[in-house]
Enzyme design. Structure first.
Site, PDB file in Angstrom:
ATOM      1  N   SER A 103      -4.619 -12.381  21.332  1.00 16.83           N
ATOM      2  CA  SER A 103      -5.384 -13.622  21.318  1.00 16.83           C
ATOM      3  C   SER A 103      -6.737 -13.474  20.620  1.00 16.83           C
ATOM      4  O   SER A 103      -6.800 -13.158  19.446  1.00 16.83           O
ATOM      5  CB  SER A 103      -5.534 -14.114  22.761  1.00 16.83           C
ATOM      6  OG  SER A 103      -5.992 -15.436  22.799  1.00 16.83           O
ATOM      7  N   ASP A 242      -8.534 -19.452  17.434  1.00 21.75           N
ATOM      8  CA  ASP A 242      -8.640 -18.019  17.718  1.00 21.75           C
ATOM      9  C   ASP A 242      -7.461 -17.289  17.067  1.00 21.75           C
ATOM     10  O   ASP A 242      -6.671 -17.891  16.336  1.00 21.75           O
ATOM     11  CB  ASP A 242      -8.736 -17.749  19.223  1.00 21.75           C
ATOM     12  CG  ASP A 242      -7.450 -18.081  19.976  1.00 21.75           C
ATOM     13  OD1 ASP A 242      -6.645 -18.878  19.452  1.00 21.75           O
ATOM     14  OD2 ASP A 242      -7.244 -17.560  21.085  1.00 21.75           O
ATOM     15  N   ASP A 244      -4.550 -16.201  17.868  1.00 24.90           N
ATOM     16  CA  ASP A 244      -3.153 -16.660  17.978  1.00 24.90           C
ATOM     17  C   ASP A 244      -3.055 -18.177  18.010  1.00 24.90           C
ATOM     18  O   ASP A 244      -1.983 -18.732  18.256  1.00 24.90           O
ATOM     19  CB  ASP A 244      -2.444 -16.022  19.179  1.00 24.90           C
ATOM     20  CG  ASP A 244      -2.983 -16.514  20.513  1.00 24.90           C
ATOM     21  OD1 ASP A 244      -4.154 -16.938  20.578  1.00 24.90           O
ATOM     22  OD2 ASP A 244      -2.233 -16.467  21.511  1.00 24.90           O
ATOM     23  N   ASP A 246      -4.049 -20.617  19.977  1.00 24.94           N
ATOM     24  CA  ASP A 246      -3.819 -21.481  21.144  1.00 24.94           C
ATOM     25  C   ASP A 246      -5.141 -22.021  21.691  1.00 24.94           C
ATOM     26  O   ASP A 246      -5.171 -22.713  22.690  1.00 24.94           O
ATOM     27  CB  ASP A 246      -3.015 -20.753  22.241  1.00 24.94           C
ATOM     28  CG  ASP A 246      -3.737 -19.553  22.836  1.00 24.94           C
ATOM     29  OD1 ASP A 246      -4.831 -19.186  22.340  1.00 24.94           O
ATOM     30  OD2 ASP A 246      -3.201 -18.961  23.797  1.00 24.94           O
TER      31      ASP A 246
END
Length: 447
Positions: A103, A242, A244, A246
């Site tokens: 992440s 960010d 990833d 999400d």
């Protein structure tokens, strides 16, 4: 509940090539998760996506070896956002979806997130069953039953199509100049493409991943690049994702950062006005500002709070039939469009509101005045400082002082030996005083 040795609040995460984030464990996770989801007589399938970290190659190949060794076929997507893996796991009738990402963490960390066939993150129960298998000898498939692996080249295109379909069909983004910062991460191709296809003039930054620059001085956790680019380019709005994708942070045309609380306030208020908000409320965590709570209550909307972590927000949303939820940090879950947080989809809802309103981003996204809020972390080396009498006493005293005009949230970090002390209230000086007193007492107890 049983102790969790590997899974945290968001899958397995850690520094790569140090336990547990090793190729060895990744292969074992593939074997264990594959075995757990071998149900029924059909050919079993797992889909795997990743972000742009250097270690993604190693972790992906280890997982592929693990899954195929127990008889599962593997479909590899390459770099793609976390919500795309959740969506494609469901639409491709997979038994399991895997996202390889840490992440918003630096490149030297990595993680493994697992999604069930419904596209939702696995339940605690499933994770505990997989954990139990990790410590056992897992039976391997017969030679003729070993799984096959293949790459699907159009996964990004499928996700772009799904993202665009969440945007109102009668609107376009023509005439809008939008900065999008992809954090050199998983959305570096899909987010700029989706915005461009909807008609926007796109200025893309954080779109040159090299394996080690993910989240480095860019993205939602380091928004300065996005802020400076918005101002220097004279853009209408900035979108920072960010690693990833999400998570979403917005930057208005003046270069000011807008957090998840203001984004949730805007989407919930708009959807309530249009009769689209379900459950009669909005789900957020204990960290969301009291100003958000007062704002939505003024509109007749409930604010339902959960502990920190987007999985807990989602659990509460599913329980109560809510379709808007998120975190101050920028996780936005809009369950009409997906089964997990999706920064790009949330950004398109903000952009739709911007187009419809004809307002500037700064006017549109200032939905409420946040009350003063202060968060401090106290590190400790052992023991249970929160159980000390003096600490309990100062916390009780602070709660009494804030009664009716503020809130206190004190919690242990789930990932490190840190106690987080957060207070908010109408008076800045009182909030500061309360946090400092509590932190000092915790430090004394931990000494």
């Amino acid at each position: 509940m049983s102790t969790r040795n590997y899974f945290g609040t968001d899958g397995i995460r850690g520094r790569t090539n140090k336990w547990p984030m090793t190729a060895e464990l990744a292969m074992k996770v593939g074997m264990a998760a594959g075995t757990h989801f071998l149900r029924g007589k059909h050919r079993h399938r797992v889909v795997i996506g990743k972000d742009t970290r250097l270690s993604g190659y190693m972790v992906e190949n280890a997982l592929v070896a693990g899954f195929t060794s127990v008889g599962m076929d593997v479909v590899q997507f390459g770099p793609i956002p976390t919500p795309a893996v959740a969506m494609l796991a469901h639409s491709m009738r997979a038994d399991l979806g895997v996202m390889i990402s840490a992440s918003h963490n630096p490149y030297h960390d990595n993680g493994i997130k697992l999604f069930g066939p419904d596209g939702y993150k696995l339940s605690d129960e499933d994770e505990l069953k997989i954990e139990a298998l990790l410590d056992q000898d897992i039976p391997l498939a017969a030679s003729q039953d070993i799984g096959r692996a293949r790459r699907v080249e159009d996964a990004r295109g499928r996700y772009i199509h799904a993202v665009k379909s969440s945007f109102p069909a009668d609107l376009r983004l023509d005439g809008l100049k939008i900065v999008v910062d992809c954090a050199n991460g998983a959305a570096y191709q899909v987010a700029p493409s989706a915005l461009w296809e909807l008609g926007a003039e796109v200025i893309a930054v954080g779109v040159t991943p090299n394996g080690t620059n993910i989240n480095e001085g860019c993205g939602s956790t380091a928004p300065l690049l996005c802020q400076e680019t918005v101002v220097s380019a004279g853009a209408d709005i900035g979108i920072a994702l960010d690693g990833d994708a999400d998570r979403l942070i917005i930057v208005d045309e003046k270069g000011k950062v807008v957090d998840g609380d203001q984004i949730m306030a805007l989407i919930a208020a708009r959807w309530a006005k249009d009769g689209r908000l379900t459950g009669g409320g909005l789900v957020s965590t204990v960290m969301s500002n009291l100003g958000l709570e007062r704002f939505v209550q003024g509109l007749g909307i409930d604010l339902v709070r959960t502990r920190v972590g987007d999985r807990y927000v989602l659990e509460k949303m599913r329980e109560g039939g809510y379709n808007v939820g998120g975190e101050q940090s920028g996780h936005m879950i809009l369950s009409d469009y997906g089964t997990t947080g999706d920064g790009t989809v949330a950004a398109l809802q903000v952009l739709a509101a911007l187009v419809r309103s004809g307002k500037t981003a700064s006017a549109l996204l200032h939905q409420f005045d946040p009350v003063p809020q202060l968060l401090k972390n106290v590190r400790f080396s052992g023991g249970k400082p929160l159980e000390a009498d003096a600490v309990r006493q100062v916390i009780a005293q602070a709660e009494a002082e804030l009664q009716g005009s503020g809130r206190l949230v004190i919690r242990l970090s789930g990932t490190e030996p840190v106690i987080r002390v957060m207070a908010e209230g109408d008076r800045d000086d009182q909030v500061r005083d309360v946090v400092e007193r509590i932190c000092a007492e915790i430090e004394r107890a931990a000494a």
